[in-house]
Design a protein around this motif. Structure first.
Motif, PDB file in Angstrom:
ATOM      1  N   UNK A 381    -130.443 -15.186  16.577  1.00 45.15           N
ATOM      2  CA  UNK A 381    -129.666 -14.188  15.841  1.00 45.15           C
ATOM      3  C   UNK A 381    -128.298 -14.738  15.434  1.00 45.15           C
ATOM      4  N   UNK A 382    -127.580 -15.335  16.369  1.00 45.23           N
ATOM      5  CA  UNK A 382    -126.243 -15.831  16.030  1.00 45.23           C
ATOM      6  C   UNK A 382    -126.313 -17.095  15.189  1.00 45.23           C
ATOM      7  N   UNK A 383    -127.353 -17.910  15.384  1.00 46.58           N
ATOM      8  CA  UNK A 383    -127.499 -19.121  14.572  1.00 46.58           C
ATOM      9  C   UNK A 383    -127.733 -18.778  13.106  1.00 46.58           C
ATOM     10  N   UNK A 390    -121.000 -18.953   8.023  1.00 44.62           N
ATOM     11  CA  UNK A 390    -121.234 -19.687   9.269  1.00 44.62           C
ATOM     12  C   UNK A 390    -119.952 -19.721  10.110  1.00 44.62           C
ATOM     13  N   UNK A 391    -120.077 -19.416  11.383  1.00 40.39           N
ATOM     14  CA  UNK A 391    -118.945 -19.553  12.314  1.00 40.39           C
ATOM     15  C   UNK A 391    -118.874 -21.029  12.717  1.00 40.39           C
ATOM     16  N   UNK A 395    -121.054 -22.970  15.625  1.00 41.91           N
ATOM     17  CA  UNK A 395    -122.364 -23.491  15.231  1.00 41.91           C
ATOM     18  C   UNK A 395    -122.783 -24.759  15.993  1.00 41.91           C
ATOM     19  N   UNK A 396    -121.880 -25.729  16.237  1.00 44.88           N
ATOM     20  CA  UNK A 396    -122.302 -26.898  17.022  1.00 44.88           C
ATOM     21  C   UNK A 396    -122.827 -26.518  18.416  1.00 44.88           C
ATOM     22  N   UNK A 397    -122.261 -25.459  18.982  1.00 43.71           N
ATOM     23  CA  UNK A 397    -122.733 -25.009  20.295  1.00 43.71           C
ATOM     24  C   UNK A 397    -124.129 -24.415  20.174  1.00 43.71           C
ATOM     25  N   UNK A 434    -130.501 -20.874   6.996  1.00 40.84           N
ATOM     26  CA  UNK A 434    -130.407 -21.256   8.406  1.00 40.84           C
ATOM     27  C   UNK A 434    -131.780 -21.228   9.077  1.00 40.84           C
ATOM     28  N   UNK A 435    -132.659 -20.360   8.602  1.00 38.70           N
ATOM     29  CA  UNK A 435    -134.015 -20.319   9.156  1.00 38.70           C
ATOM     30  C   UNK A 435    -134.719 -21.660   8.953  1.00 38.70           C
ATOM     31  N   UNK A 436    -134.585 -22.234   7.783  1.00 31.91           N
ATOM     32  CA  UNK A 436    -135.198 -23.532   7.513  1.00 31.91           C
ATOM     33  C   UNK A 436    -134.633 -24.597   8.454  1.00 31.91           C
TER      34      UNK A 436
END
Length: 487
Positions: A381-383, A390-391, A395-397, A434-436
């Motif tokens: 969800x957050x990704x 994008x946060x 995002x790296x986390x 982001x899903x891809x």
């Protein structure tokens, strides 16, 4: 006669004459006593060592004992009893006395070093550990465990441990401590006396062990100045792995009692972060187990202190007991969801909460089974973003956590489009992109045949990902995996 026999024997002709005289006295004494025993109707065979063996023991003992100072000899009553027992041929009793002296002096060495530190390593059971406090309590630790723990903190070397363990074995199987039919010799006894003297009674503390001892005493004595804490941190870098592990157990033991002084807590907290990277995986897990055992024993004060230490360092939360981790992970997921769903501020609020989740999950990405679904869906969800953007700092986390997915978690993530909240989010452009990315991240983790086939179907689908659930083939596979056709 005894004083003449047990004194340091001179060399040369005079020494030979004295030994011969002593031997004659021993033989005469033996004839007298065995005669008394025989008249009492008791057995006389294999009761005492022969005179030649007694002579060998006495001759060699006199040389071995030269290594002890006059003061040390005066404080060694069981060595005197060993010599006395050996002189009359009671070698099994002599071995028992030798071992009594060895254990007594080893306990003194432990007490001089740090008895609390020793107990932290020798006794894993928190309930039993709580009863062990003073030098006198060392008698509650059996001899084998005493040797093992003394070796663990390197008061005695690995070689010494093996030698002393053998003497302990012989004491249990060939001495007066237990019934036996083993026969000892004067030479063996003299050799074991020398081993016990060199490895325990003449023990010199190794530099690294002495430095650990000084640090522990200083930690408990007063609040340490910054420069001393800095020097201690540099010292940690030179510690052998086993000593770093031991020190972690020691500091853990100092920190967790409810009676620990505030300056002790401050000192340990300052040192803990520098020591933690040097502690191995097994010891970290053992600290988590100790916390769990505190809880099992209803020792909430110690449990709270233990949790403080594990939460203090990066990755430490991953070693919390399962029950604690369930609460911590779910709490982190809830906080992350709230931060993520707060427009405008989520770019600032998400990173610290995401780091907390990263910490409690640990480097292996281990999540309790009952949290797998909520963890995977929460992370997906957050990704996928909140559809506004994008946060970047978070995002790296998220990517790191997704890369820690195991096969089961990746399989669930691949099918997360079937969840209503995820499906709704996938109607927007940014989450679709982001899903891809998500599919590419989890693809290498999918090893089961049905997962690989499902992945191929998802990638072959030409519509937008929010419509995946409408594809009959995909829906059929999904129903087969979940066992339900609810959406």
């Amino acid at each position: 006669m005894t004083s003449e026999i047990t004194q340091n024997l001179p060399s040369g002709a005079a020494g030979t004459e004295l030994v011969q005289a002593a031997r004659a006295d021993l033989e005469a004494f033996e004839d007298l006593i065995l005669g008394v025993i025989d008249r009492l109707g008791l057995p006389t065979s294999h009761i005492i060592g022969d005179a030649r063996d007694r002579e060998i023991l006495l001759r060699n003992a006199s040389y071995v004992l030269e290594d002890l100072s006059i003061q040390q000899r005066a404080r060694s009553p069981y060595i005197a009893k060993m010599i006395m027992a050996g002189s009359v041929g009671l070698f099994d009793a002599a071995l028992s006395y030798l071992w009594d002296e060895t254990i007594n002096q080893l306990r003194d060495r432990v007490a001089d070093f740090d008895v609390a530190y020793f107990f932290d390593l020798a006794e894993a059971d928190p309930a039993r550990r709580a009863t062990l406090k003073t030098r006198e309590d060392l008698s509650l630790i059996n001899d084998a465990a005493l040797l093992e723990a003394a070796n663990k903190i390197q008061l005695i070397s690995d070689v010494a441990y093996k030698q002393l363990a053998h003497i302990n074995y012989m004491r249990n199987h060939a001495s007066a401590a237990h019934p036996n039919v083993e026969e000892l010799t004067g030479l063996k006894l003299a050799d074991w006396l020398q081993t016990c003297l060199r490895e325990v009674m003449l023990l010199e503390t190794r530099p690294v062990v002495a430095q650990i001892g000084r640090l522990l005493k200083n930690v408990k004595a007063q609040l340490l100045p910054a420069d001393e804490l800095k020097n201690a941190a540099l010292f940690f870098g030179d510690l052998p792995q086993d000593q770093a592990n031991n020190l972690a157990n020691g500091l853990f033991g100092i920190y967790t009692p409810a009676s620990a002084d505030p300056h002790v807590l401050d000192n340990v907290r300052q040192l803990w972060s520098d020591l933690w990277p040097r502690v191995d995986e097994q010891t970290r897990n053992e600290l988590g187990v100790k916390l769990a055992r505190f809880r099992a024993n209803a020792d909430q004060d110690r449990a709270t202190r233990a949790k403080e230490l594990l939460n203090l360092v990066p990755g430490g939360s991953a070693y919390l007991p399962e029950s604690d981790r369930i609460v911590e992970i779910q709490q982190a997921l809830d906080n992350l969801k709230r931060a993520h769903e707060t427009p405008m501020t989520n770019f600032y609020d998400e990173p610290p909460v995401a780091r907390r989740l990263q910490d409690v999950v640990g480097r292996l990405g281990a999540v309790p089974e009952q949290l797998t679904t909520s963890y995977v869906l929460g992370l997906v969800n957050v990704f996928l973003t909140n559809t506004y953007g994008v946060a970047w700092n978070a995002e790296p986390i998220y990517i790191d956590l997704i890369q820690r997915f195991n096969g089961t978690q990746a399989s669930q993530a691949l099918r997360s489009f079937a969840d209503r909240s995820i499906r709704i989010k996938l109607t927007d452009p940014i989450p679709r992109e982001k899903w891809a990315e998500l599919v590419d991240l989890i693809a290498p983790k999918l090893t089961e045949r049905q997962d690989r086939e499902f992945l191929a179907d998802v990638r072959a689908f030409t519509g937008t990902p929010d419509k995946l659930i409408l594809d009959s083939k995909i829906k059929e596979r999904l129903i087969a995996w979940t066992g339900t056709d609810d959406d």
